[in-house]
Write a protein that holds these residues in place. Structure first.
Motif, mmCIF file in Angstrom:
data_model
loop_
_atom_site.group_PDB
_atom_site.id
_atom_site.type_symbol
_atom_site.label_atom_id
_atom_site.label_comp_id
_atom_site.label_asym_id
_atom_site.label_seq_id
_atom_site.Cartn_x
_atom_site.Cartn_y
_atom_site.Cartn_z
ATOM 1 N N ASP A 167 -6.879 -33.247 -13.658
ATOM 2 C CA ASP A 167 -6.380 -33.251 -15.034
ATOM 3 C C ASP A 167 -4.909 -33.647 -15.027
ATOM 4 O OD1 ASP A 167 -5.914 -32.830 -17.711
ATOM 5 O OD2 ASP A 167 -5.822 -30.650 -17.539
ATOM 6 N N LEU A 168 -4.623 -34.876 -15.412
ATOM 7 C CA LEU A 168 -3.263 -35.396 -15.358
ATOM 8 C C LEU A 168 -2.383 -34.880 -16.489
ATOM 9 C CD1 LEU A 168 -3.981 -39.089 -14.319
ATOM 10 C CD2 LEU A 168 -3.310 -37.170 -12.876
ATOM 11 N N ARG A 169 -2.978 -34.311 -17.528
ATOM 12 C CA ARG A 169 -2.196 -33.775 -18.646
ATOM 13 C C ARG A 169 -1.920 -32.275 -18.498
ATOM 14 N NH1 ARG A 169 -4.166 -36.932 -24.017
ATOM 15 N NH2 ARG A 169 -4.081 -39.001 -23.076
ATOM 16 N N PHE A 170 -2.406 -31.677 -17.434
ATOM 17 C CA PHE A 170 -2.186 -30.261 -17.131
ATOM 18 C C PHE A 170 -2.611 -29.355 -18.288
ATOM 19 C CE2 PHE A 170 0.528 -32.544 -14.251
ATOM 20 C CZ PHE A 170 0.335 -31.871 -13.070
ATOM 21 N N ARG A 171 -3.810 -29.603 -18.817
ATOM 22 C CA ARG A 171 -4.341 -28.763 -19.890
ATOM 23 C C ARG A 171 -4.955 -27.487 -19.346
ATOM 24 N NH1 ARG A 171 -7.370 -33.670 -22.663
ATOM 25 N NH2 ARG A 171 -7.457 -34.136 -20.471
ATOM 26 N N THR A 172 -5.377 -27.508 -18.098
ATOM 27 C CA THR A 172 -5.955 -26.304 -17.493
ATOM 28 C C THR A 172 -5.062 -25.833 -16.349
ATOM 29 O OG1 THR A 172 -7.299 -27.649 -15.998
ATOM 30 C CG2 THR A 172 -8.335 -26.931 -18.041
ATOM 31 N N VAL A 173 -4.967 -24.527 -16.203
ATOM 32 C CA VAL A 173 -4.138 -23.937 -15.158
ATOM 33 C C VAL A 173 -5.023 -23.675 -13.944
ATOM 34 C CG1 VAL A 173 -2.674 -21.989 -14.552
ATOM 35 C CG2 VAL A 173 -2.642 -22.897 -16.871
ATOM 36 N N VAL A 174 -4.690 -24.319 -12.848
ATOM 37 C CA VAL A 174 -5.473 -24.198 -11.625
ATOM 38 C C VAL A 174 -4.856 -23.166 -10.687
ATOM 39 C CG1 VAL A 174 -6.340 -25.495 -9.636
ATOM 40 C CG2 VAL A 174 -6.186 -26.595 -11.842
ATOM 41 N N SER A 175 -3.573 -22.938 -10.831
ATOM 42 C CA SER A 175 -2.850 -22.079 -9.890
ATOM 43 C C SER A 175 -3.445 -20.682 -9.802
ATOM 44 C CB SER A 175 -1.387 -21.974 -10.297
ATOM 45 O OG SER A 175 -0.817 -23.251 -10.357
ATOM 46 N N VAL A 176 -3.828 -20.120 -10.929
ATOM 47 C CA VAL A 176 -4.370 -18.755 -10.922
ATOM 48 C C VAL A 176 -5.693 -18.712 -10.170
ATOM 49 C CG1 VAL A 176 -5.197 -16.888 -12.398
ATOM 50 C CG2 VAL A 176 -3.176 -18.185 -13.048
ATOM 51 N N ARG A 177 -6.493 -19.762 -10.325
ATOM 52 C CA ARG A 177 -7.774 -19.803 -9.612
ATOM 53 C C ARG A 177 -7.581 -19.981 -8.115
ATOM 54 N NH1 ARG A 177 -11.504 -24.030 -12.597
ATOM 55 N NH2 ARG A 177 -10.142 -24.183 -14.378
ATOM 56 N N MET A 178 -6.467 -20.565 -7.726
ATOM 57 C CA MET A 178 -6.237 -20.840 -6.307
ATOM 58 C C MET A 178 -5.489 -19.710 -5.598
ATOM 59 S SD MET A 178 -5.426 -24.887 -6.467
ATOM 60 C CE MET A 178 -5.295 -25.050 -4.712
#
Length: 140
Positions: A26-37
């Motif tokens: 997601d190039l627009r950073f609409r979803t936060v991946v950091s918390v899942r990682m």
């Protein structure tokens, strides 16, 4: 006849990723991946800490038996516990920052909803209400 395993394999892989692959792209950073990682980052960081400390202990044993024993029973446990505390605090800080960001987004959405209700109330005030129907006890 087609193989049932062949049909379900892509969906199984997608379900295992849980949308993580799409979120990473997601190039627009609409979803936060950091918390899942964070759990994976925790495992990697703790494993790295353990590898570094194991390497130090092996090097100490290579120098001398007593230095290796001191490293194994005294220094390594202290460093490991201190490292665990530091890693945990750092990752919990990151998690808290992302939770604060999510709460700020929710507050922004709520304020927009409230602004919409206030705009509706202001629009209703502009309606012409005949005298005597305003609901005042003095009008009547």
């Amino acid at each position: 006849m087609t193989d049932p395993h062949q049909q379900t394999e892509p969906s199984t892989v997608a379900s295992l990723l849980g949308g993580l692959g799409a979120a990473l792209m997601d190039l627009r950073f609409r979803t936060v991946v950091s918390v899942r990682m964070l759990p994976a980052a925790y495992v990697v960081l703790v494993s790295g800490l353990a590898a570094i400390l194991l390497s130090r202990t092996v090097s100490a044993f290579a120098m001398s038996l007593w230095q290796g024993l001191i490293e194994l029973f005294l220094v390594t446990p202290i460093y490991f516990i201190a490292g665990l505390v530091f890693i945990r605090v750092a990752l919990e800080f990151v998690h808290a920052v992302f939770r604060i960001a999510a709460n700020v987004d929710a507050l922004r959405d709520w304020s927009q909803d409230i602004h919409g209700v206030e705009a509706l109330r202001d629009a209703l005030k502009t309606l012409v209400i005949p005298k005597g129907r305003g609901g005042n006890a003095d009008d009547g």
